[in-house]
Design a protein around this motif. Structure first.
Motif, PDB file in Angstrom:
ATOM      1  N   LEU A 113       0.729  -1.223  -0.007  1.00 40.83           N
ATOM      2  CA  LEU A 113      -0.124  -0.105  -0.329  1.00 40.83           C
ATOM      3  C   LEU A 113       0.908   1.056   0.058  1.00 40.83           C
ATOM      4  O   LEU A 113       0.254   1.913  -0.853  1.00 40.83           O
ATOM      5  CB  LEU A 113      -0.946  -0.024   0.990  1.00 40.83           C
ATOM      6  CG  LEU A 113      -1.899   1.231   1.414  1.00 40.83           C
ATOM      7  CD1 LEU A 113      -2.546   1.269  -0.081  1.00 40.83           C
ATOM      8  CD2 LEU A 113      -3.132   0.881   2.359  1.00 40.83           C
TER       9      LEU A 113
ATOM     10  N   LYS B 170       2.626   1.063  -3.225  1.00 43.07           N
ATOM     11  CA  LYS B 170       0.855   2.459  -4.298  1.00 43.07           C
ATOM     12  C   LYS B 170       1.275   3.560  -4.228  1.00 43.07           C
ATOM     13  O   LYS B 170       1.258   4.187  -4.950  1.00 43.07           O
ATOM     14  CB  LYS B 170      -0.130   1.162  -4.218  1.00 43.07           C
ATOM     15  CG  LYS B 170      -0.775   1.857  -4.899  1.00 43.07           C
ATOM     16  CD  LYS B 170      -1.513   0.683  -4.678  1.00 43.07           C
ATOM     17  CE  LYS B 170      -3.441   0.883  -5.464  1.00 43.07           C
ATOM     18  NZ  LYS B 170      -4.551   0.491  -5.657  1.00 43.07           N
ATOM     19  N   MET B 171       1.104   4.210  -2.722  1.00 40.15           N
ATOM     20  CA  MET B 171       1.104   5.783  -2.631  1.00 40.15           C
ATOM     21  C   MET B 171       1.833   6.510  -2.960  1.00 40.15           C
ATOM     22  O   MET B 171       2.032   7.668  -2.749  1.00 40.15           O
ATOM     23  CB  MET B 171       0.711   5.804  -0.967  1.00 40.15           C
ATOM     24  CG  MET B 171      -0.909   5.133  -0.873  1.00 40.15           C
ATOM     25  SD  MET B 171      -1.072   5.418   0.851  1.00 40.15           S
ATOM     26  CE  MET B 171      -1.258   6.303   1.437  1.00 40.15           C
TER      27      MET B 171
END
Length: 164
Positions: free
Chosen positions: A82, A85-86
């Motif tokens: 995550l 991805k950010m």
């Protein structure tokens, strides 16, 4: 979902109801602990002997020996994925340029000198504080640029000890 990288190959795996899936396919294997960190694996009618050599939870790295061959597995959990991805990648994004004394103390031994190559976890020096010896280790791989203390020096908290 989680990821495991071995060499230049990356695998995605998930677990559900006691079943493990690798890249979306059910992993059909027999995995049996033998003793300690040794395991026996049957996969596609082949037998493998595996040994857990080292587990480094801080870098999420596992070193395995399978049938005499060494493998390094880098793991990423759902939180690592995550963050990636950010665009907030963990790891080397906050490269350490120096090591500071975590407390006042006395330098009782130096393990490195300028120009030495170090790996993550290598001992850099020993700091005696409150009658205890504290081994300060490298937070990453790199080359020592400068050692700013010598054996016998007294240091205060925050004093720069080693530069990378």
């Amino acid at each position: 979902m989680q990821q495991a990288t071995i060499g230049n190959q990356t695998f995605e795996f998930t677990s559900s109801e006691g079943m493990t899936y690798v890249d979306g396919n059910l992993l059909k294997w027999d995995f049996v602990p033998i003793e300690g960190c040794h395991y026996h694996i049957l996969y596609e009618n082949k037998s493998y002997r595996a040994e857990l050599v080292k587990l480094d939870s801080s870098s999420k790295t596992v070193m395995m020996k399978i049938n005499g061959n060494n493998y390094t597995v880098k793991l990423k959990d759902k939180f690592d994925l995550l963050l990636e991805k950010m665009g907030i990648a963990s790891g080397n994004s906050n490269k350490i340029n120096h090591i500071k004394a975590p407390m006042p103390g006395l330098i009782i031994d130096l393990k490195v000198k300028a120009g030495d190559e170090v790996k993550i976890g290598d001992a850099l020096l020993i700091l005696e504080a409150m009658k205890m010896e504290n081994i300060l280790k490298s937070p990453g791989d790199g080359m020592v640029k400068n050692v700013r203390v010598k054996k016998g020096d007294s240091v205060e908290k925050g004093h720069i000890l080693v530069e990378f």
